[in-house]
Scaffold this motif. Structure first.
Motif, PDB file in Angstrom:
ATOM      1  N   GLU A 330     -21.344 -25.740 -28.118  1.00 37.70           N
ATOM      2  CA  GLU A 330     -21.955 -24.966 -29.201  1.00 37.70           C
ATOM      3  C   GLU A 330     -21.244 -25.225 -30.527  1.00 37.70           C
ATOM      4  N   VAL A 331     -19.916 -25.157 -30.489  1.00 43.02           N
ATOM      5  CA  VAL A 331     -19.142 -25.313 -31.722  1.00 43.02           C
ATOM      6  C   VAL A 331     -19.264 -26.736 -32.254  1.00 43.02           C
ATOM      7  N   GLU A 332     -19.088 -27.726 -31.397  1.00 44.77           N
ATOM      8  CA  GLU A 332     -19.140 -29.118 -31.845  1.00 44.77           C
ATOM      9  C   GLU A 332     -20.542 -29.509 -32.310  1.00 44.77           C
ATOM     10  N   GLN A 333     -21.576 -28.935 -31.702  1.00 47.56           N
ATOM     11  CA  GLN A 333     -22.937 -29.233 -32.140  1.00 47.56           C
ATOM     12  C   GLN A 333     -23.194 -28.647 -33.527  1.00 47.56           C
ATOM     13  N   ALA A 334     -22.675 -27.459 -33.781  1.00 48.78           N
ATOM     14  CA  ALA A 334     -22.840 -26.847 -35.106  1.00 48.78           C
ATOM     15  C   ALA A 334     -22.180 -27.712 -36.178  1.00 48.78           C
ATOM     16  N   ALA A 336     -21.565 -30.968 -35.950  1.00 42.86           N
ATOM     17  CA  ALA A 336     -22.338 -32.218 -36.037  1.00 42.86           C
ATOM     18  C   ALA A 336     -23.607 -32.023 -36.857  1.00 42.86           C
ATOM     19  N   ASP A 337     -24.191 -30.830 -36.805  1.00 44.61           N
ATOM     20  CA  ASP A 337     -25.406 -30.534 -37.571  1.00 44.61           C
ATOM     21  C   ASP A 337     -25.109 -30.194 -39.033  1.00 44.61           C
ATOM     22  N   GLY A 338     -23.834 -30.190 -39.397  1.00 48.45           N
ATOM     23  CA  GLY A 338     -23.471 -29.881 -40.783  1.00 48.45           C
ATOM     24  C   GLY A 338     -23.433 -28.402 -41.088  1.00 48.45           C
ATOM     25  N   ARG A 339     -23.371 -27.565 -40.045  1.00 51.70           N
ATOM     26  CA  ARG A 339     -23.346 -26.109 -40.265  1.00 51.70           C
ATOM     27  C   ARG A 339     -21.911 -25.598 -40.205  1.00 51.70           C
ATOM     28  N   ASP A 340     -21.566 -24.746 -41.165  1.00 53.93           N
ATOM     29  CA  ASP A 340     -20.269 -24.065 -41.129  1.00 53.93           C
ATOM     30  C   ASP A 340     -20.404 -22.797 -40.302  1.00 53.93           C
ATOM     31  N   LEU A 341     -19.422 -22.537 -39.456  1.00 54.20           N
ATOM     32  CA  LEU A 341     -19.431 -21.328 -38.631  1.00 54.20           C
ATOM     33  C   LEU A 341     -18.758 -20.190 -39.370  1.00 54.20           C
ATOM     34  N   ARG A 342     -19.261 -18.984 -39.173  1.00 59.62           N
ATOM     35  CA  ARG A 342     -18.667 -17.804 -39.789  1.00 59.62           C
ATOM     36  C   ARG A 342     -18.532 -16.723 -38.720  1.00 59.62           C
ATOM     37  N   GLY A 343     -17.311 -16.454 -38.271  1.00 62.73           N
ATOM     38  CA  GLY A 343     -17.085 -15.388 -37.300  1.00 62.73           C
ATOM     39  C   GLY A 343     -17.798 -15.611 -35.980  1.00 62.73           C
ATOM     40  N   HIS A 344     -17.803 -16.850 -35.498  1.00 61.74           N
ATOM     41  CA  HIS A 344     -18.462 -17.166 -34.226  1.00 61.74           C
ATOM     42  C   HIS A 344     -17.528 -16.780 -33.074  1.00 61.74           C
ATOM     43  N   GLU A 345     -18.016 -15.926 -32.178  1.00 67.49           N
ATOM     44  CA  GLU A 345     -17.156 -15.414 -31.103  1.00 67.49           C
ATOM     45  C   GLU A 345     -16.983 -16.457 -30.010  1.00 67.49           C
ATOM     46  N   VAL A 346     -15.720 -16.768 -29.695  1.00 66.69           N
ATOM     47  CA  VAL A 346     -15.400 -17.756 -28.664  1.00 66.69           C
ATOM     48  C   VAL A 346     -14.220 -17.234 -27.856  1.00 66.69           C
ATOM     49  N   ARG A 347     -13.968 -17.936 -26.759  1.00 64.53           N
ATOM     50  CA  ARG A 347     -12.775 -17.656 -25.943  1.00 64.53           C
ATOM     51  C   ARG A 347     -12.002 -18.952 -25.797  1.00 64.53           C
ATOM     52  N   ILE A 348     -10.705 -18.916 -26.131  1.00 64.08           N
ATOM     53  CA  ILE A 348      -9.874 -20.108 -26.026  1.00 64.08           C
ATOM     54  C   ILE A 348      -8.767 -19.869 -25.009  1.00 64.08           C
ATOM     55  N   ALA A 349      -8.183 -20.972 -24.550  1.00 64.31           N
ATOM     56  CA  ALA A 349      -7.135 -20.893 -23.540  1.00 64.31           C
ATOM     57  C   ALA A 349      -5.779 -21.082 -24.197  1.00 64.31           C
ATOM     58  N   ALA A 350      -4.847 -20.173 -23.934  1.00 60.78           N
ATOM     59  CA  ALA A 350      -3.485 -20.316 -24.445  1.00 60.78           C
ATOM     60  C   ALA A 350      -2.752 -21.362 -23.636  1.00 60.78           C
TER      61      ALA A 350
END
Length: 503
Positions: A330-334, A336-350
């Motif tokens: 989702e993030v990489e496609q956004a 690639a489409d030239g869209r800036d993300l604003r407050g997109h909720e994700v979960r990352i691994a520490a």
């Protein structure tokens, strides 16, 4: 002196002389020592715009009356300074350049280069004939005038130096504006006194080419300014000829704006770097293509556990930062489409294990001419945990609602389920039967109780409830009741009407 010369008619026959000079490209005028014009070839007549000798003038005086001469500096020639007067007076001269106009017209029509020739009588050693030799150099001087006008009008800085002594002979306004020099100051110096090759990239090559009169390739140099300081330029030299003399045309491009812009960019990048490193928000910078990180700040290391050594040069995916593949796509496609993300909720691994709930924002930036992405992360793990605990508490309480009023139940339901989009479905989008079912839900009845109240099967009620959930975008009874009350529908009026009608 003219009266002392022996007339040509008495000493020499012109026939053979005319035959020799008739076809010359140079104009030739033969003058008798008594100041009579004896003969002129076709070239000389053409250079004065006439066809016959009589139109040129029968005597020196008539020639002077019919043609006005002036020097190239616009000064009129006095009568005694006319070349035709000087040659009769016995003067010897070469390459006198004059502008020639006809009659009372002050506009020059030709530019002549004139030289004298005196032919002596071999027997007596006295002048037998004087000759005026003329070259029409109009085209050459017109070209030089056009060049000078273009040279002076050209905003590109330029100077011309004479190769014989390396002294400046021309300077245009562009050079004066660029350097702050005065015109007279430049013209009084040589190429190394006002050094246009100072600190040149290949100064020795430039000096060698200048000495040989060959093209000097473009190179950077620093001109010393009269008020102090220097100016960065690109200088190039091109050999040219001015009035028959070999010269070098130096042209310049002012690089000072570029140097200032580079300095401003460098300072801006330094400020950005300091701000980036000191920011309390976890941030990273990576390439737009491939997402490989090139810089992270301390806050990012504190959030993820990754130091520069473990993540620089790797993408977030290669570093195992994404908790799941769907989020990464989702993030990489956004991006690639030239869209800036604003407050997109994700979960990352520490890096040390466990997951972190974040809001990620991205923006496209350019650094050093490269397309990059600035990543910013906001840790919402604690907030998410608090929300989950709150929802669980609400659900636990709402399992037994006997101790709460209807208004408290509604408020709890609204906390538990966010309000749907106001632009979504409304009460009127429900069928009459669906509204009846929703009215019973608002009273707090379960499916069996609703089935008894409406006189239908429990399966029918469940189907209606599922369709209501789908239309209004909820998945719990309390959320459906809250949705209805938010739109002014509690079902009481509908149920009362049904009872009055005996339903």
């Amino acid at each position: 002196m003219a009266s002392q010369l022996k007339p040509l008619r008495e000493s020499v026959d012109l026939r053979h002389l005319r035959q020799i000079i008739a076809g010359l490209d140079e104009g030739v005028i033969l003058i008798d020592p008594d100041e009579t014009l004896l003969w002129a070839n076709d070239a000389a007549l053409s250079m004065h715009g006439v066809e016959r000798l009589e139109e040129l003038g029968r005597t020196v005086d008539e020639y002077r009356e019919r043609f006005r001469l002036r020097y190239r500096n616009n000064h009129r020639l006095a009568a005694d300074d006319y070349p035709i007067e000087r040659v009769v007076a016995g003067d010897s001269f070469s390459e006198v350049v004059v502008e020639v106009s006809v009659g009372d017209d002050d506009t020059p029509r030709w530019v002549h280069q004139v030289r004298s020739l005196v032919l002596n009588d071999d027997d007596e050693g006295e002048p037998a004939m004087v000759v005026l030799v003329i070259q029409d150099v109009t085209a050459r001087f017109e070209a030089e005038d056009r060049f000078e006008q273009s040279f002076n009008a050209n905003p590109a800085p330029a100077v011309i130096t004479r190769l014989a002594d390396l002294r400046y002979v021309k300077v245009n306004q562009g050079f004066l504006d660029m350097t702050g020099h005065a015109r007279d100051q430049v013209m009084a110096h040589t190429v190394y006194e006002i050094d246009v090759l100072r600190e040149a990239t290949d100064r020795e090559l430039a000096k060698s080419r200048l000495a040989e009169g060959r093209t000097i390739p473009q190179m950077e140099a620093e001109l010393e300014l009269p008020g102090g300081g220097t100016k960065l330029v690109i200088v190039a030299g091109q050999p040219i000829e001015m009035s028959g003399e070999p010269c070098m045309l130096f042209t310049f491009a002012d690089l000072e704006p570029r140097r200032s812009a580079e300095a401003a960019l460098r300072h801006s990048e330094e400020r950005f770097t300091r701000t980036f490193q000191m920011a309390p928000v976890p941030m990273a910078i990576g390439a737009r293509d491939g997402h490989r990180l090139c810089e992270i700040n301390e806050s990012f290391s504190g959030l993820t556990g990754h130091e520069e050594a473990t993540i620089i040069g790797r993408s977030l995916a290669e570093a195992g930062l994404w908790a799941d593949e769907r989020t990464r796509r989702e993030v990489e496609q956004a991006i690639a489409d030239g869209r800036d993300l604003r407050g997109h909720e994700v979960r990352i691994a520490a890096r040390e294990g466990g997951h972190i709930d974040c809001l990620v924002s991205t923006v496209s930036i350019r650094i050093g001419g490269d397309d990059c992405v600035l990543w910013a992360f906001q840790d919402i793990t604690q907030r998410k945990a608090t929300e989950i605990e709150l929802v669980e508490a609400i659900e636990a309480v709402m399992k037994d609602t006997r101790w709460f009023s209807r208004s408290i139940m509604d408020k709890l339901a609204r906390l538990r389920a966010p309000q749907p989009d106001e632009n979504g479905a409304g009460i009127d989008d429900l069928t009459p039967r669906e509204r009846e079912v929703l009215a019973q839900i608002c009273r707090g009845l379960d499916d069996k109780s609703i089935a008894r109240a409406l006189g239908v099967s429990g399966n029918t009620v469940r189907n209606h409830v599922a369709r209501i959930y789908s239309k209004i975008g909820v998945n719990r009874r309390t959320a459906a009741a809250a949705w209805a009350r938010a739109r002014g529908f509690d079902g009481e009026a509908l149920i009362a009407g049904r009872l009055e009608n005996g339903g």
